[in-house]
Enzyme design. Structure first.
Site, short mmCIF file in Angstrom:
data_model
loop_
_atom_site.label_atom_id
_atom_site.label_comp_id
_atom_site.label_asym_id
_atom_site.label_seq_id
_atom_site.Cartn_x
_atom_site.Cartn_y
_atom_site.Cartn_z
N TYR A 1 0.84 -1.19 0.00
CA TYR A 1 0.00 0.00 0.00
C TYR A 1 0.89 1.25 0.00
O TYR A 1 1.74 1.41 0.86
CB TYR A 1 -0.89 -0.02 1.24
CG TYR A 1 -2.04 0.96 1.27
CD1 TYR A 1 -2.14 2.02 0.40
CD2 TYR A 1 -3.06 0.82 2.22
CE1 TYR A 1 -3.20 2.91 0.44
CE2 TYR A 1 -4.13 1.69 2.27
CZ TYR A 1 -4.19 2.75 1.39
OH TYR A 1 -5.25 3.63 1.44
N CYS A 2 0.69 2.14 -0.98
CA CYS A 2 1.39 3.42 -1.06
C CYS A 2 2.91 3.20 -1.04
O CYS A 2 3.43 2.45 -1.86
CB CYS A 2 0.92 4.32 0.08
SG CYS A 2 1.55 6.01 0.02
N ILE A 3 3.63 3.82 -0.11
CA ILE A 3 5.08 3.63 -0.06
C ILE A 3 5.43 2.18 0.29
O ILE A 3 6.49 1.68 -0.08
CB ILE A 3 5.72 4.61 0.95
CG1 ILE A 3 7.24 4.59 0.84
CG2 ILE A 3 5.28 4.32 2.36
CD1 ILE A 3 7.92 5.61 1.73
#
Length: 608
Positions: free
Chosen positions: A339-341
């Site tokens: 998720y994301c980074i």
């Protein structure tokens, strides 16, 4: 005969206040004076200890000096722009005068759709406030338009100037000032100024929470407790190291897929965005659909972990988790979510594993994760040498970037909603913020170790090395995303302002294996956390065999479907997760339970 109300009030009571109101006011003023004195003393002590702070922490002076020089290079154009603004002012004054004489008129400027600053009817019904509103809107649009028309500056500088100009424009909105906001004026009259006294007390509370720095409350912080009414899915911490705890969640079905599921969240936020409450918990939903769910809960690091780098996050994060999951379940292969980074980390991890012939991750899902940063959206305005040097200077003093500074950066992307609306509500209206679990999570900030944060900003955002074959070398292994050949499910949010869909889509052109791209309605959070029963938003799929080069081409052939995309993802992953086996009980396998979910790492807060 004397007025009876006057006889009940002390001689020192302000006019119009009863004795009880006067006593309440005096107590509030005493409280404000005492707290203000303490805050001032703390500020003086901190100033003496830390020394003067930089006048330009964002290092914008040179940027705006260069911009101003370019703007003044064509004085005739600037004069013409000023004349146009004055003409608009004169026209606004004329139609306002006509309206005051009872004539029907059409407004010159209306708020943009979704702009909630001017929702109060008085902004339209009261001539004075309507004039103030339109004057502001005309000036704001003129200023932004003038800035965009300046020639001779590079695109990066133009984006930066436009972004920070918008921050100034948003800050100067008449809705943010007591005398020019009709709601505040009405509240002040009706409460005899009590809203402003309460607002000042709220301001002092937030300064105290931030230990001298303003920490605006976006929600009632006392209404939620991690592990109490958020992050409540049952499970056990079955492994931990200095960087993370690994949580295994309790099954909700008698049988589960043989292949476990590992979720790698971002370390710039807490993982429980995927487990806020039972009705919208992705973790709970996944366990109900037969997955053995493991989640990494990152530590909230301090100065002792300042030297941890990207390689440490890989080895002590997903790679350590893979070993632990095999011990806990006996299964060597897993599917994963980044998720994301956390997705950026997972992409690098997959390339690292592919180069080493490691096939323990059989399929991977990415939630709104960027790997090619050529078009990173508005976050890119914070990435230039001057600003990076400033961030590294700040981190050098403590060994980490304080989580509140990162939160401020994200809040600036939606300043009217995430900053100024709370300034008005908390400090001008004197109201307490409304309890909202999502905003509680949003304010639960985490620190960034200096080494990994600098590495991420420079190598990803500034130099885009992850997208270049061999651009990154991790543990002597060249990282090449083109070697990743496992099945990929790639999710992006249509309105994502942190990881723009256009940027996320670029990953479809990098991996060599099959990539199923899905575009979800809404943004960075609601585009992910959207359970099917909510029947909200929509999603798009394009069933062509090969993803075209651009998102625009992909959307041209995509089909829109109502509601959540979770069922589509479940269908995709369930086919790759093996046969069903008896459900696994956390702590009953090869790894004993350490403590109950959500664990202790996630409960470390920077500000209460």
């Amino acid at each position: 005969m004397s007025d009876s109300s006057a006889s009940t009030a002390p001689a020192s009571a302000p006019a119009g206040l009863s004795a009880a109101e006067s006593e309440k006011l005096q107590a509030a003023l005493k409280d404000i004076a005492e707290r203000s004195q303490k805050l001032l003393k703390d500020f003086v002590d901190r100033y003496a200890a830390e020394g003067p702070q930089p006048a330009d922490p964002l290092r914008l002076t040179q940027t705006f000096m260069d911009f101003t020089a370019k703007m003044l290079a064509d004085p005739n154009k600037l004069v013409q722009a000023q004349i146009e603004l004055w003409q608009q002012y004169m026209q606004l004054w004329q139609i306002t005068a006509q309206r005051m004489m009872g004539q029907p008129v059409q407004p010159m400027a209306e708020p943009a759709k979704g702009d909630r600053r001017f929702n109060d009817p008085a902004w339209k019904d009261a001539v004075v406030f309507d004039y103030i509103k339109q004057s502001y809107l005309l000036t704001a649009r003129w200023l932004q338009g003038t800035v965009k028309e300046v020639e001779g500056i590079d695109e990066k500088t133009a984006q930066k100037v436009d972004f920070y100009t918008r921050q100034f424009i948003d800050a100067m909105s008449p809705s943010n000032f007591a005398l020019t906001n009709p709601q505040v004026v009405t509240a002040t009259i009706n409460s005899k100024g009590e809203n402003l006294i309460k607002g000042l007390q709220n301001l002092l509370t937030d300064l105290e929470r931030g230990k001298g720095r303003l920490a605006i409350r976006q929600t009632d912080m006392k209404a939620f407790r991690v592990g109490g009414n958020v992050a409540t899915s049952p499970g056990k911490v079955v492994f931990q190291n200095k960087l993370m705890q690994l949580i295994q969640y309790a099954p909700r079905t008698e049988e589960v897929y043989a292949m476990p599921l590992l979720i790698v969240p971002p370390w710039i936020n807490k993982f429980y965005i995927l487990d806020l409450k039972p009705e919208n918990s992705f973790i709970k939903w996944a366990t109900e659909h037969g997955y053995t769910v493991f989640v990494i809960s990152w530590v909230n690091p301090d100065e002792e972990l300042s030297k941890l780098g990207f390689e440490d996050y890989m080895k002590l994060g997903p790679l350590a988790a893979l070993e632990a999951i095999e011990k806990a379940t006996g299964e060597r292969q897993v599917s994963a979510i980044g998720y994301c980074i956390g997705g950026t980390l997972m992409a690098a991890t997959l390339a690292y594993m592919a180069a080493r012939g490691d096939n323990r991750i059989a399929a991977c899902t990415f939630f709104t994760a960027q790997v090619d940063f050529t078009e990173p959206g508005e976050l890119g305005v914070f990435i230039d040498e001057d600003q990076l040097a400033g961030v590294e200077e700040i981190m050098g003093k403590k060994g980490y970037l304080d989580g509140t500074e990162m939160a401020t950066t994200f809040n600036m992307l939606r300043a009217n909603d995430l900053i100024w609306s709370f300034v008005v509500n908390n400090y001008l209206m004197g109201k307490d913020p409304f309890p909202f679990d999502l905003l509680f999570w949003n304010t639960d900030a985490t620190r960034m170790p200096a080494a990994v944060h600098s590495y991420y900003l420079r190598n990803m955002y500034q130099n885009n090395l992850l997208a270049k074959p061999g651009g990154l070398i991790i543990d002597n292994v060249p990282i090449d995303l083109r070697k990743v050949s496992i099945p990929i499910y790639l999710q992006a949010g249509k309105e994502d302002h942190i990881a723009p869909a256009k940027s996320v889509y670029k990953a479809t052109q990098l991996y060599s294996g099959p990539v199923r791209f899905m575009l979800a309605g809404s943004g960075h959070i609601a585009g992910v956390v959207n359970p099917p029963h909510a029947k909200k938003y929509q999603h798009w799929l394009n069933e062509t065999a090969k993803n075209p080069p651009t998102l625009e081409e992909w959307r041209a052939g995509a089909t829109e479907y109502p509601g959540s995309w979770w069922n589509d993802w479940d269908k995709w992953l369930s086919e790759k997760s093996g046969a069903k086996v008896p459900a696994r009980i956390p702590g009953a396998g090869g790894l004993p339970a350490i403590e109950d979910a959500p664990g202790s790492y996630v409960k470390v807060r920077l500000i209460d």
